[in-house]
Design an enzyme around this catalytic site. Structure first.
Site, PDB file in Angstrom:
ATOM      1  N   PHE A  56       0.018  11.891   6.962  1.00 44.79           N
ATOM      2  CA  PHE A  56      -0.495  10.537   7.190  1.00 44.79           C
ATOM      3  C   PHE A  56      -1.810  10.392   6.436  1.00 44.79           C
ATOM      4  CE2 PHE A  56      -2.387   6.984   9.433  1.00 44.79           C
ATOM      5  CZ  PHE A  56      -1.281   6.158   9.653  1.00 44.79           C
ATOM      6  N   ARG A  65     -10.257   2.070   6.335  1.00 51.37           N
ATOM      7  CA  ARG A  65      -9.773   1.292   5.182  1.00 51.37           C
ATOM      8  C   ARG A  65     -10.805   1.221   4.065  1.00 51.37           C
ATOM      9  NH1 ARG A  65      -5.070  -1.389   6.779  1.00 51.37           N
ATOM     10  NH2 ARG A  65      -4.990  -2.138   8.911  1.00 51.37           N
ATOM     11  N   ASP A 115       0.834  -1.204   0.000  1.00 51.94           N
ATOM     12  CA  ASP A 115       0.000   0.000   0.000  1.00 51.94           C
ATOM     13  C   ASP A 115       0.870   1.256   0.000  1.00 51.94           C
ATOM     14  OD1 ASP A 115       0.957  -0.477   2.567  1.00 51.94           O
ATOM     15  OD2 ASP A 115      -0.932  -0.087   3.592  1.00 51.94           O
TER      16      ASP A 115
END
Ligand code: IMP
Ligand code: MG
Length: 173
Positions: free
Chosen positions: A151, A164, A99
């Protein structure tokens, strides 16, 4: 639900889709007539891997392993295997699907592990990478997008296991 309001769109689902399709096309050309095995690094890569393999026009197999190096927003510096991959990589063309590559600790750990197996070839694909100079000991073959120090969550990426499921990538403020 409050956290959802603190998010700023970084990469839209439309942009992700377009880029994933490009990478899928390139991989299909690179592995024409081959049957590579895609190794998804869980949990973060599950959405990227599932879209990526659907953008392929070649045969392929998939396997997953689960590693953990992050706690909240911080890299712990050590990597734990939560679930090992169950497929044999011997004599296979291997494609690692990540990812995000940040410090490279996770990938280095995985590459050391695979190094012990006699494989035919290896390529590394990552959806995201941080755009800071890092002298990685490995070559990254396909990069979806470069991001800066913020982030990010969504499209498989989490903050303490949350977010997610979002189909775009957001900066968590
Ligand atoms: P590395 O080992 O420092 O390269 O970190 C890689 C792993 O940390 C990734 O596979 C992610 O699971 C996690 N990670 C790093 N940065 C982020 C982020 O911005 N959002 C979510 N997860 C991240
Ligand atoms: Mg990961």
């Amino acid at each position: 639900m409050n956290d959802l309001k603190k998010m700023k769109l970084k990469i839209s689902s439309k942009k992700i889709k377009k880029r994933v399709e490009q990478i899928g096309l390139e991989l299909s050309q690179e592995y024409e007539q081959e049957n590579p095995i895609f190794i998804g690094v869980l949990n973060g890569s599950f959405m990227f891997l599932s879209d990526l393999i659907r953008a392929l026009s070649i045969e392929c197999e998939i396997s997953f392993l689960q590693l953990k190096s992050y706690d909240g927003k911080k890299s712990t510096g050590s990597v734990d295997i939560i679930k090992d991959f169950d497929a044999s990589l011997k004599n296979r063309h291997v494609v690692i699907v990540e990812d995000i590559i940040d410090t490279g600790t996770t990938l280095k750990f995985l590459l050391n592990k695979i190094n012990e197996i006699p494989i035919k070839s290896i390529r590394i694909v990552t959806l995201l990478i941080r755009d800071i100079e890092r002298p990685f000991e490995f070559t990254i073959d396909h990069i979806g997008f470069e991001i800066s120090q913020e982030f990010v969550v969504g499209y498989g990426l989490d903050y303490n296991q949350k977010f997610r499921h979002l189909d775009s990538i957001y900066v968590l403020e």
